[in-house]
Structure formats: structure tokens, C-alpha cells
Motif scaffolding. Structure first.
Motif, PDB file in Angstrom:
ATOM      1  N   SER A  55      37.607  43.438  37.777  1.00 46.05           N
ATOM      2  CA  SER A  55      37.142  43.588  39.154  1.00 46.05           C
ATOM      3  C   SER A  55      36.329  42.370  39.581  1.00 46.05           C
ATOM      4  CB  SER A  55      36.326  44.864  39.304  1.00 46.05           C
ATOM      5  OG  SER A  55      35.314  44.877  38.359  1.00 46.05           O
ATOM      6  N   LEU A  56      35.601  41.790  38.622  1.00 44.10           N
ATOM      7  CA  LEU A  56      34.849  40.581  38.939  1.00 44.10           C
ATOM      8  C   LEU A  56      35.798  39.472  39.338  1.00 44.10           C
ATOM      9  CD1 LEU A  56      32.007  40.147  36.321  1.00 44.10           C
ATOM     10  CD2 LEU A  56      31.823  40.572  38.751  1.00 44.10           C
ATOM     11  N   HIS A  57      36.866  39.364  38.570  1.00 49.34           N
ATOM     12  CA  HIS A  57      37.811  38.287  38.823  1.00 49.34           C
ATOM     13  C   HIS A  57      38.492  38.485  40.170  1.00 49.34           C
ATOM     14  CE1 HIS A  57      39.658  34.880  36.743  1.00 49.34           C
ATOM     15  NE2 HIS A  57      40.671  35.100  37.557  1.00 49.34           N
ATOM     16  N   ASP A  58      38.821  39.734  40.461  1.00 48.62           N
ATOM     17  CA  ASP A  58      39.476  40.013  41.740  1.00 48.62           C
ATOM     18  C   ASP A  58      38.572  39.636  42.896  1.00 48.62           C
ATOM     19  OD1 ASP A  58      41.575  40.850  40.350  1.00 48.62           O
ATOM     20  OD2 ASP A  58      41.237  42.999  40.620  1.00 48.62           O
ATOM     21  N   ASN A  59      37.289  39.880  42.702  1.00 43.63           N
ATOM     22  CA  ASN A  59      36.357  39.532  43.768  1.00 43.63           C
ATOM     23  C   ASN A  59      36.317  38.033  43.991  1.00 43.63           C
ATOM     24  OD1 ASN A  59      35.479  41.898  44.722  1.00 43.63           O
ATOM     25  ND2 ASN A  59      33.788  42.107  43.281  1.00 43.63           N
ATOM     26  N   THR A  95      27.839  28.996  38.629  1.00 43.88           N
ATOM     27  CA  THR A  95      28.223  30.288  38.090  1.00 43.88           C
ATOM     28  C   THR A  95      29.639  30.649  38.518  1.00 43.88           C
ATOM     29  OG1 THR A  95      25.946  30.893  38.453  1.00 43.88           O
ATOM     30  CG2 THR A  95      27.447  32.657  37.840  1.00 43.88           C
ATOM     31  N   VAL A  96      29.910  30.422  39.807  1.00 46.14           N
ATOM     32  CA  VAL A  96      31.253  30.747  40.287  1.00 46.14           C
ATOM     33  C   VAL A  96      32.274  29.841  39.610  1.00 46.14           C
ATOM     34  CG1 VAL A  96      32.737  30.812  42.325  1.00 46.14           C
ATOM     35  CG2 VAL A  96      30.384  31.581  42.487  1.00 46.14           C
ATOM     36  N   ALA A  97      31.908  28.558  39.418  1.00 43.28           N
ATOM     37  CA  ALA A  97      32.848  27.614  38.821  1.00 43.28           C
ATOM     38  C   ALA A  97      33.086  27.910  37.347  1.00 43.28           C
ATOM     39  CB  ALA A  97      32.329  26.196  38.985  1.00 43.28           C
ATOM     40  N   SER A  98      32.142  28.612  36.714  1.00 44.99           N
ATOM     41  CA  SER A  98      32.307  28.851  35.272  1.00 44.99           C
ATOM     42  C   SER A  98      33.365  29.914  34.998  1.00 44.99           C
ATOM     43  CB  SER A  98      30.977  29.263  34.657  1.00 44.99           C
ATOM     44  OG  SER A  98      30.642  30.541  35.097  1.00 44.99           O
ATOM     45  N   LEU A  99      33.778  30.645  36.015  1.00 45.61           N
ATOM     46  CA  LEU A  99      34.890  31.577  35.817  1.00 45.61           C
ATOM     47  C   LEU A  99      36.152  30.755  35.580  1.00 45.61           C
ATOM     48  CD1 LEU A  99      34.505  34.326  38.546  1.00 45.61           C
ATOM     49  CD2 LEU A  99      34.274  34.588  36.099  1.00 45.61           C
ATOM     50  N   PHE A 149      46.278  36.186  34.437  1.00 43.81           N
ATOM     51  CA  PHE A 149      45.091  37.003  34.213  1.00 43.81           C
ATOM     52  C   PHE A 149      45.473  38.458  33.977  1.00 43.81           C
ATOM     53  CE2 PHE A 149      41.555  39.575  35.695  1.00 43.81           C
ATOM     54  CZ  PHE A 149      40.547  39.057  34.901  1.00 43.81           C
ATOM     55  N   ASP A 150      46.397  38.940  34.805  1.00 38.75           N
ATOM     56  CA  ASP A 150      46.834  40.326  34.627  1.00 38.75           C
ATOM     57  C   ASP A 150      47.421  40.541  33.243  1.00 38.75           C
ATOM     58  OD1 ASP A 150      45.984  41.277  36.921  1.00 38.75           O
ATOM     59  OD2 ASP A 150      47.903  41.248  37.985  1.00 38.75           O
ATOM     60  N   LYS A 151      48.191  39.578  32.812  1.00 45.04           N
ATOM     61  CA  LYS A 151      48.817  39.713  31.501  1.00 45.04           C
ATOM     62  C   LYS A 151      47.739  39.782  30.417  1.00 45.04           C
ATOM     63  CE  LYS A 151      52.375  37.599  28.606  1.00 45.04           C
ATOM     64  NZ  LYS A 151      51.644  37.979  27.432  1.00 45.04           N
TER      65      LYS A 151
END
Lengths: 337, 286
Positions: free
Chosen positions: A333-337, B236-240, B248-250
Motif C-alpha cells: 500500500s505504501l508503494h501504491d501511494n 525518503t521518497v527517493a529511497s523507495l 513489484f506485483d510479482k
């Protein structure tokens, strides 16, 4: 209000009379920290220590503890260990620590503590102390932000059987004892003195995220799961070994019974013949004959313990898998956001 | 005791300049417990600190024990035999922990402290003196660490002075355990896996909400923008990791399936055990 108070006092008095069973283990935060420090510093080696405290009604208070040095297989050192224990108790008494042994603590790896040794130690302690508990701490679990602390005791019916050293199927059925009934887990309460509580409130950092939060959100639990499954498989092997033992026993038992039947048959025909001839019949039992010697039934203790262990691993796997689901969905959910 | 004579030339040893101390929460707990259990007539408790000196000069205080003592107006008597017994006992368990200093309850340094400090200086070079104010005299629990610094004029030793050194009170160990357990006087139940997880998630959610609120406020001009905070947020956002949705789903689904398999495996094992148990009792009854 007064009425209910009076009743509750009555109830208390009533429960006091029948030597109330141990309901709760109340541990001081100090003891938890001490246990964790000791177990963690020596992890992965397994360590033990002694718990000191008071036995108050249905609550067992653990107010202090001290570690044992790592044991070595040497007579001299063992005697040394006993001395150490006495010395430590004496020293702690001098600074007004409760000087009353209430059990011991030990560390474990992945909750693999259900062994014959543990039961033996329990029986040793039980001889001297009416009520004792074993606190088990798992350092490997706490890296995931879980306080893996457990208080255990042996169930009374199990202790009776163990004293008689009789673990045959018949006895177990008589007592209605199954593998779940060996250990009893006692709920743990934590208490701190007001002083400590004040200091901790003072010292608590005001960051909104704590170390245990980081630990809990750690995604990689694979090594832990892998080892858990490995241990589970080992246990399965052990269990099947135990089962083979039983199969062997039952096979030899049925063979023996067949032999006995055959022998009896033979004896009876012989006796018929003797009767016809007017002689005294021979007895229908012959204790000197080896086929009448009862085959000892293997103890079920080991298989019970292994079963317990397996159940424990399963619980752990379930618990961690549940956490992992949480983490995965959270991440998603975090990623989706 | 500190010599307040301002005419002496102070020559502090250079090693104290970057000396600092780090306290394990267990030590605080131990001191508080000893204080609560002190003898009737005693004003304060004192004891030995155990630990080690880290390579960078930080004194890592990891353990402690109380030492009985008697104190009158001008003299202090320590139970030295007791102290030595305890050292030997502790060494047996953990040879790596050595004496690093001593502690006393109360605010700041008092008269007898110099004598005791002298004694500990003979046990270990440059001991640390930790004071814990269990009386909360300032309205807060003051914890301070001192070392002794020699004051000398030329070659002549004049006096010793207690110099405060920085003390690291970050309680990572206690945080691991959860302050919720250590902070209150009574906890009925230890939190289990999922409850802990829930708390953590709530905290995370609150944090994300905070960030949202901050960003919205800045965008709408209610709050002045702070560049450093902005950089933190963008870091923080960039660290994703940047993953395409399908990858990602896989990833997520694969992990989910692994977990499900494990769950299935352990459930089936448990069912087997339960079944075996039932069969066993049934077979015995027959």
C-alpha cells in the motif's frame, strides 16, 4: 461497593485455603533487562541464571536474578559453580535483595527448549522449591522487535508420572495426559518501581519512531524462517525415529503373543493327553520360559517432547508468517501511494 | 572535592578532553532498585560500575552492583571485601567486564565522594563517577558522569577536581524492549507479535500523516518552507526503489505465496499432530 469488597475478600480467603495455583508470574523490568543482557551477550551460546523473588499467593514475583557462568564438564569447576551461587546469594542478601530462589532463566535458539534436560532441571528445582518457574528468552526473536519471553512450569500430573518414571501408554491414558499437557505456560506481568518509571519517562527520547519499530518493519525474515523450517524437518526425523521404535515394539509384542498362544496350545494338548493317561496336568504358565518375559514398552516421553517441539515451531512459523503478511501488505500500500 | 581556588593553574590531562560515557539502561534500573532497597538509615547508595573502554575512548558502562557502606560527617567506610567478592563473581560470568568506575545516588558530588573516588582510582586508572539523582531534587532525574582531573601548580599536586563529562543516555536496548513496558509501574500482559505490529503500523501511519500535513501546509502557504525538512522528505521518497508495477506485483505476490506455503505447511503439520493424538487415544481405548 462495600458489599462487593467484602465478597471479594471472602473470595480471596476462600482461594487462599486451597493452596492457590500459580496464576501469574510478575517480573520486574530490571530482571527482564538483566536476562536480555546476559542472553544476548553470549548468544548463540546458551546460558542460564537464577531467579530470585517472592511467592505471594497465586503470584510469583521475580524481583532479581543473577547469571551463572558458562558451565563446563569438569567436577572441580562444577563445585566452583555451586560456591559461586552461594557467594552471589550471600552478597545480594547483604544489599537487601530477596534471597529466595524461585526458578531459573535460560536462553534458547528458535524456541528449541523442550528437552529431557529441561525436565530434569525442573525436577531438581522442584525438590527444593514448591513453586518454581523457568523463564525462557529467545534472543533470535528479539531482533524482530518481539519480546520473546516465556514463563513455563511443568504440570502437576506430568510431574507425578515423571517421578514414577512411567511413560507407558496405559499410564498416560489413565492420567489423561497428552503432549500438550507437559508444560504449562504462565502469563507474565511486568512491574516497575515508581522510581524507575519516573526515570524512564524522563529518559524516553521524544522521537516518534523507536528501535523496536525499525526492527518490526524489517522485511527480511527469510533466514529466520529458513532455520525454523530446518529445525522443523529435523524434529520430523526425530519423530519418525520414535515411531519406528514403537512399530518395532508392537511388532515384537505381537510376535511374542503369537508365540505364547502357540505354546499354550501345545501345553493344552499335552495336558489333554496327560489327563487321558491319568497323570497330573502341567501348569499353564511357565515363568522361566523366555517368551513370557514382558517386553519393556519404550517411554513415550521423547516422542511427547518432540511433538511439543514441532507444535512450537509451527506456532512460530505461523506467527512470523502472519507478521510478514502485515509487512507485505503495508509495503504494497505504501508503494501504491 | 573540587578545589575552587581560582589562582591555581589547571592542567587537565589531555585524555579527558574527548572522554565520554555511555550508560546501559540496566545500570539505571539496578541503581534505582538498590536505592529502593537501601537500608533504613542510609541516605544514599553507592556501588561499582562495570563495563569496558571502547577503542574511541568512550567508557561503556554495562553493569553495576551496590556496595554496602557507612557514612558519617567526615568519613566513609566501604565494604571492600564485599566489593572484591562481587568483582570476582562478576568476572566469572563475564571476564570482559572490568571495573570502570563507581556510582552514587544524589545530586552532584558530595564531600565523601573524593575519598571513594580515591579508592577507585587505585582499582582502575581514571575511574568514572556516575551520579543519579533519585530524589528528583531539580524536578528531574539528573544523571551525570564525572572524571577526576588533577590540579597542579608546576610539579606540585594541589588537588583533584571532578570534571563533568558528556554522557550518552540513548537507550537503544530499552527501546528494543519497548518503553511501554518499562515506563509504567504495571503491565498486565506482554504484547504478542501482532499487537506489537499494530502499534508500529499506527505509529508509521501517524508519521506519514504528519508528513502529508506538513507538505500540504507548505503548499498552501500556511507554514514557511524549511529546506532541510524538504530535503529529508525528498530523500525518503527517493529511497523507495523504483520498480515498475508489474515487477513489484510479482515480487509481492511471490513473497506472499512463499508465506502462504509456509503457513500451509505448518498448519498441516499441526493437523497431523492433532490427528495422531486422537488416533493414539482411540487406539488405546480399543
Amino acid at each position: 461497593m462495600a458489599n462487593s469488597m467484602a465478597r471479594s475478600f471472602l473470595q480471596v480467603a476462600a482461594t487462599e485455603e486451597v493452596a492457590s495455583p500459580l496464576r501469574v508470574v510478575q517480573i520486574e523490568g530490571l530482571v527482564i533487562l538483566k536476562i536480555i543482557k546476559h542472553c544476548k551477550e553470549f548468544s548463540p551460546a546458551l546460558v542460564t541464571g537464577q531467579l530470585l523473588g517472592l511467592d505471594v499467593g497465586s503470584v510469583l514475583e521475580v524481583t532479581n536474578c543473577f547469571p551463572f557462568p558458562i558451565r563446563e564438564e569438569d567436577e572441580e569447576i562444577e563445585a566452583d559453580g555451586a560456591n559461586y551461587q552461594l557467594e552471589m546469594m550471600r552478597c545480594l542478601r547483604e544489599v537487601n535483595v530477596d534471597n529466595n530462589t524461585v526458578g531459573w532463566y535460560q536462553s534458547t535458539i528458535l524456541g528449541s527448549y523442550q528437552t529431557v534436560e529441561l525436565i530434569e532441571t525442573f525436577m531438581n528445582y522442584q525438590e527444593n522449591i514448591r513453586r518454581c518457574v523457568c523463564i525462557i528468552y529467545d534472543p533470535s526473536r528479539s531482533n524482530q522487535g518481539v519480546l520473546a519471553l516465556k514463563a513455563l512450569k511443568l504440570s502437576d500430573s506430568f510431574m507425578e508420572l515423571y517421578r514414577a518414571n512411567n511413560f507407558t501408554g496405559e499410564k498416560l491414558r489413565e492420567k489423561n495426559l497428552s503432549w500438550v499437557d507437559i508444560f504449562e505456560e504462565i502469563p507474565i506481568q511486568v512491574s516497575n518501581s515508581a522510581l524507575i518509571s519516573a526515570f524512564m519517562t524522563e529518559l524516553e527520547s521524544d522521537t516518534p519512531v523507536k528501535q523496536c519499530d525499525y526492527d518490526r518493519l524489517q522485511l527480511s525474515t527469510k533466514p529466520y524462517m529458513e532455520r525454523n523450517v530446518e529445525f522443523l524437518i529435523e524434529c520430523m526425523d526425530d519423530l519418525s525415529m520414535e515411531q519406528q521404535k514403537f512399530q518395532f515394539y508392537y511388532r515384537s509384542l505381537s510376535r511374542q503373543q503369537a508365540q505364547q498362544q502357540a505354546w499354550l496350545q501345545k501345553r493344552r494338548t499335552e495336558n489333554m493327553a496327560r489327563k487321558a493317561a491319568g497323570e497330573e496336568p502341567l501348569p499353564e504358565e511357565d515363568p522361566s520360559n523366555p517368551i513370557f518375559k514382558p517386553i519393556p514398552e519404550p517411554s513415550r516421553l521423547e516422542s511427547f517432547l518432540v511433538t511439543n517441539q514441532i507444535a512450537n515451531y509451527c506456532n512460530q512459523i505461523n506467527g512470523v508468517a502472519g507478521q510478514n503478511f502485515n509487512r507485505l501488505y503495508l509495503m504494497k500500500s505504501l508503494h501504491d501511494n | 572535592m573540587a578545589a575552587d581556588d581560582h589562582t591555581v593553574l589547571q592542567l587537565s590531562t589531555p585524555s579527558t578532553a574527548n572522554l565520554s560515557a555511555k550508560v546501559h539502561p540496566l545500570v539505571i534500573f539496578n541503581i534505582c532498585d538498590c536505592y529502593v532497597r537501601r537500608p533504613d538509615q542510609a541516605e544514599r547508595v553507592i556501588g561499582t560500575l562495570l563495563g569496558s573502554v571502547l577503542p574511541d575512548g568512550t567508557v561503556d558502562i554495562r553493569n553495576s552492583y551496590a556496595v554496602p557502606h557507612t557514612e558519617s560527617a567526615e568519613q566513609v567506610a566501604l565494604d571492600i571485601e564485599y566489593h572484591h567478592n562481587m568483582v570476582v563473581s562478576h568476572q566469572k560470568v563475564n571476564p570482559k567486564e572490568v571495573i570502570v568506575g563507581w556510582y552514587s545516588t544524589g545530586l552532584g558530588v558530595t564531600g565523601g565522594s573524593a575519598l571513594i573516588h580515591d579508592f577507585y582510582s587505585r582499582e582502575v586508572p581514571n575511574p568514572v563517577h556516575l551520579t543519579v539523582d533519585t530524589g528528583f531534587r531539580n524536578g528531574e532525574g539528573t544523571i551525570k558522569a564525572y572524571v577526576s582531573v588533577n590540579l597542579a601548580l608546576g610539579d606540585r599536586q594541589l588537588a583533584a577536581q571532578f570534571q563533568e563529562i558528556p554522557l550518552d543516555l540513548r537507550m537503544v536496548e530499552a527501546e528494543r524492549l519497548g518503553f511501554d513496558i518499562l515506563k509504567t509501574t504495571a503491565v498486565d500482559k506482554l504484547p504478542n507479535d501482532l499487537e506489537g505490529m499494530e502499534v508500529t503500523m499506527q505509529r508509521l501511519l501517524a508519521l506519514i500523516d504528519d508528513v502529508y500535513k506538513y507538505v500540504d501546509d507548505v503548499v498552501e502557504g500556511r507554514v514557511a518552507a524549511d529546506n532541510s525538512i524538504g530535503r529529508f522528505i525528498s530523500d525518503t521518497v527517493a529511497s523507495l526503489p523504483k520498480l515498475s508495477p508489474s515487477v513489484f506485483d510479482k515480487l509481492v505476490n511471490d513473497s506472499l505465496q512463499d508465506q502462504l506455503l509456509l503457513l500451509y505447511l505448518s498448519s498441516i503439520t499441526r493437523t497431523q499432530l492433532g490427528l495422531a493424538e486422537k488416533l493414539n487415544t482411540a487406539a488405546q481405548i480399543l
